[in-house]
Design a protein around this motif. Sequence first.
Motif, PDB file in Angstrom:
ATOM      1  N   PHE A   1     -16.246  38.232 -22.152  1.00  0.00           N
ATOM      2  CA  PHE A   1     -15.266  38.762 -21.210  1.00  0.00           C
ATOM      3  C   PHE A   1     -15.899  39.029 -19.848  1.00  0.00           C
ATOM      4  O   PHE A   1     -15.291  38.789 -18.814  1.00  0.00           O
ATOM      5  CB  PHE A   1     -14.641  40.049 -21.754  1.00  0.00           C
ATOM      6  CG  PHE A   1     -14.060  39.902 -23.133  1.00  0.00           C
ATOM      7  CD1 PHE A   1     -13.146  38.898 -23.415  1.00  0.00           C
ATOM      8  CD2 PHE A   1     -14.442  40.749 -24.163  1.00  0.00           C
ATOM      9  CE1 PHE A   1     -12.609  38.744 -24.683  1.00  0.00           C
ATOM     10  CE2 PHE A   1     -13.904  40.616 -25.435  1.00  0.00           C
ATOM     11  CZ  PHE A   1     -12.992  39.608 -25.699  1.00  0.00           C
ATOM     12  N   VAL A   2     -17.140  39.536 -19.855  1.00  0.00           N
ATOM     13  CA  VAL A   2     -17.844  39.818 -18.598  1.00  0.00           C
ATOM     14  C   VAL A   2     -17.990  38.530 -17.807  1.00  0.00           C
ATOM     15  O   VAL A   2     -17.682  38.467 -16.613  1.00  0.00           O
ATOM     16  CB  VAL A   2     -19.223  40.455 -18.865  1.00  0.00           C
ATOM     17  CG1 VAL A   2     -20.028  40.547 -17.578  1.00  0.00           C
ATOM     18  CG2 VAL A   2     -19.065  41.844 -19.480  1.00  0.00           C
ATOM     19  N   GLN A   3     -18.440  37.456 -18.477  1.00  0.00           N
ATOM     20  CA  GLN A   3     -18.641  36.185 -17.779  1.00  0.00           C
ATOM     21  C   GLN A   3     -17.316  35.588 -17.320  1.00  0.00           C
ATOM     22  O   GLN A   3     -17.246  34.980 -16.249  1.00  0.00           O
ATOM     23  CB  GLN A   3     -19.384  35.187 -18.670  1.00  0.00           C
ATOM     24  CG  GLN A   3     -20.846  35.525 -18.912  1.00  0.00           C
ATOM     25  CD  GLN A   3     -21.663  35.627 -17.643  1.00  0.00           C
ATOM     26  OE1 GLN A   3     -21.348  35.030 -16.626  1.00  0.00           O
ATOM     27  NE2 GLN A   3     -22.724  36.411 -17.680  1.00  0.00           N
ATOM     28  N   SER A   4     -16.255  35.741 -18.108  1.00  0.00           N
ATOM     29  CA  SER A   4     -14.935  35.231 -17.708  1.00  0.00           C
ATOM     30  C   SER A   4     -14.454  35.950 -16.455  1.00  0.00           C
ATOM     31  O   SER A   4     -13.946  35.321 -15.513  1.00  0.00           O
ATOM     32  CB  SER A   4     -13.919  35.426 -18.835  1.00  0.00           C
ATOM     33  OG  SER A   4     -14.288  34.679 -19.968  1.00  0.00           O
ATOM     34  N   ALA A   5     -14.626  37.286 -16.441  1.00  0.00           N
ATOM     35  CA  ALA A   5     -14.209  38.070 -15.270  1.00  0.00           C
ATOM     36  C   ALA A   5     -15.023  37.663 -14.042  1.00  0.00           C
ATOM     37  O   ALA A   5     -14.487  37.531 -12.939  1.00  0.00           O
ATOM     38  CB  ALA A   5     -14.383  39.558 -15.558  1.00  0.00           C
ATOM     39  N   LYS A   6     -16.333  37.435 -14.231  1.00  0.00           N
ATOM     40  CA  LYS A   6     -17.187  37.013 -13.114  1.00  0.00           C
ATOM     41  C   LYS A   6     -16.751  35.646 -12.592  1.00  0.00           C
ATOM     42  O   LYS A   6     -16.743  35.396 -11.388  1.00  0.00           O
ATOM     43  CB  LYS A   6     -18.648  36.918 -13.583  1.00  0.00           C
ATOM     44  CG  LYS A   6     -19.377  38.249 -13.630  1.00  0.00           C
ATOM     45  CD  LYS A   6     -20.822  37.999 -14.037  1.00  0.00           C
ATOM     46  CE  LYS A   6     -21.616  39.283 -14.160  1.00  0.00           C
ATOM     47  NZ  LYS A   6     -22.967  39.025 -14.721  1.00  0.00           N
ATOM     48  N   PHE A   7     -16.401  34.741 -13.516  1.00  0.00           N
ATOM     49  CA  PHE A   7     -15.980  33.386 -13.144  1.00  0.00           C
ATOM     50  C   PHE A   7     -14.717  33.461 -12.282  1.00  0.00           C
ATOM     51  O   PHE A   7     -14.619  32.828 -11.233  1.00  0.00           O
ATOM     52  CB  PHE A   7     -15.713  32.557 -14.405  1.00  0.00           C
ATOM     53  CG  PHE A   7     -15.382  31.109 -14.124  1.00  0.00           C
ATOM     54  CD1 PHE A   7     -16.382  30.155 -14.051  1.00  0.00           C
ATOM     55  CD2 PHE A   7     -14.066  30.717 -13.936  1.00  0.00           C
ATOM     56  CE1 PHE A   7     -16.070  28.827 -13.788  1.00  0.00           C
ATOM     57  CE2 PHE A   7     -13.743  29.389 -13.669  1.00  0.00           C
ATOM     58  CZ  PHE A   7     -14.750  28.439 -13.602  1.00  0.00           C
ATOM     59  N   ILE A   8     -13.748  34.258 -12.717  1.00  0.00           N
ATOM     60  CA  ILE A   8     -12.481  34.384 -11.983  1.00  0.00           C
ATOM     61  C   ILE A   8     -12.728  35.010 -10.615  1.00  0.00           C
ATOM     62  O   ILE A   8     -12.210  34.553  -9.600  1.00  0.00           O
ATOM     63  CB  ILE A   8     -11.464  35.199 -12.821  1.00  0.00           C
ATOM     64  CG1 ILE A   8     -10.968  34.323 -13.988  1.00  0.00           C
ATOM     65  CG2 ILE A   8     -10.303  35.691 -11.969  1.00  0.00           C
ATOM     66  CD1 ILE A   8     -10.285  35.072 -15.099  1.00  0.00           C
ATOM     67  N   GLN A   9     -13.592  36.029 -10.587  1.00  0.00           N
ATOM     68  CA  GLN A   9     -13.908  36.700  -9.321  1.00  0.00           C
ATOM     69  C   GLN A   9     -14.592  35.725  -8.355  1.00  0.00           C
ATOM     70  O   GLN A   9     -14.298  35.713  -7.161  1.00  0.00           O
ATOM     71  CB  GLN A   9     -14.817  37.899  -9.592  1.00  0.00           C
ATOM     72  CG  GLN A   9     -14.961  38.820  -8.394  1.00  0.00           C
ATOM     73  CD  GLN A   9     -15.819  40.034  -8.727  1.00  0.00           C
ATOM     74  OE1 GLN A   9     -16.593  40.019  -9.671  1.00  0.00           O
ATOM     75  NE2 GLN A   9     -15.677  41.091  -7.957  1.00  0.00           N
ATOM     76  N   ALA A  10     -15.479  34.886  -8.877  1.00  0.00           N
ATOM     77  CA  ALA A  10     -16.205  33.925  -8.039  1.00  0.00           C
ATOM     78  C   ALA A  10     -15.278  32.848  -7.485  1.00  0.00           C
ATOM     79  O   ALA A  10     -15.593  32.206  -6.484  1.00  0.00           O
ATOM     80  CB  ALA A  10     -17.323  33.272  -8.846  1.00  0.00           C
TER      81      ALA A  10
END
Length: 500
Positions: free
Chosen positions: A207-216
């Motif tokens: 979930f952390v990486q998914s949120a980072k991906f969307i933010q990026a």
Amino acid sequence: MESNNANIGFEKQIWDAACVLWGHIPATEYRKVIIGLIFLRYISDAFEKRYQKLVEEGEGFEDDRDAYIEENIFFVPEEARWNIIATAAHTPEIGKIIDDAMIAIEKENKSLKNVLPKNYANPDLDKRVLGDVVDLFTNMDMGETEDSKDLLGRTYEYCIQQFAAHEGVKGGEFYTPASIVKTIVAILKPYKNCRVYDPCCGSGGMFVQSAKFIQAHSGNRGEISVYGQESNADTWKMAKMNMAIRGIDANFGPYHADTFFNDLHPTLKADFIMANPPFNLSSWGQEKLKDDVRWKYGLPPAGNANYAWIQHMIHHLAPNGKIGLVLANGALSSQSSGEGEIRKNIIEADLVEGILALPTQLFYSVTIPVTLWFISKNKKQKGKTLFIDARKMGHMVDRKHRDFSDEDIQKLADTFEQFQNGALEEVKGFCAIADLQEIEKQDYILTPGRYVGIEEVKDDGEPFEEKMKRLTSELSEMFAKSHELEEEIRKKLEAIGYEI
């Protein structure tokens, strides 16, 4: 603090200081102590910033819980604020003060009920050392909220990673190496306002990486709906804290629970499912779940849950949903106990979009080779499957562990994208596209090596006869040297009374 980069190494600083506690506390409690302090420091700091802002606004809302909740900030009662803990760092009562703070925070924030560790008053925990660790957290520069969220989030992840490495096999239960998670996320490309689900979520790294991906990609880390489940009580708590630090609103159910027996999200249809289920789990309860609606493609065997996990995830997919999951290599080719038939049915339903063979040593916990499966409900390339052999990719970070670079991950994501767009050129030994007929010819075995073949070796231009002459000459020299060494060893042994 200008940027997070100013504090690179901070995570290690926290870890090194925390290591002072080794030997002063039972190993089973150690992880909870450190993770709990990181969490307490973060929520106290986020609260303090909001509190000061409300005081400046001068409308008397600084003690109004709703003024914090609307900003996704936990309300921290006075006795639980960090300045109280910092002041008491070197008193004999520091352990009880931290425990009381955790209890007070849980009381004020129902979503944290039974989540926070309360083991600081444990007589086995050296209070002098605990005070030193509290000092370290007190003296850290938190900077702005977004930066501090990343800084503490990174510290949290770094410590979880270190715990995973130190705890070996058990570490794999709560931590999937970041390079594997990033690869899954880069290939699946979760988008804004999507539903992401992990039925065995560990500490929540997917979930952390998914949120980072969307933010990026021009989004906001909050523009994601997160659903997870975890059967281990301590790991469930770690995941809840991880999401809170990251400002991700997550639904992990009201308690930890076994996904097969007590599916906490029975009606969920997810856009993306990302998971690293326990490999080859035996005794998962098949005999009590024989008529379950999830086994659409066949009843998974009692002795191995791999195909139970796959089918559970397919069951929870939205009409255009995609899955990225990690599985032990046996699932690619196993024919035992009906697994071959289930795999055949899933392949014939045109659900398998891609199979990616990973190199060994990416995990802290296991050395067995594993594979990433990508399953899609509505494939762009109908009737086709991409096979990638990435076993030679990555670099060794130490003698035991391998990692993917950002370039490695980008290469794999680009390969997938080119395949989906119908523009991929196959590369012998690396990637190949197979249709259902080709997979059928291989008895529905999905091992990438069967499809990608062997890498073409460049001709170095040396004629075969010359090459053989040179190589046999080199071999002859090696044999001669080996005989010399053999003779020398014999003489040395004879000199001390041992003959061969």
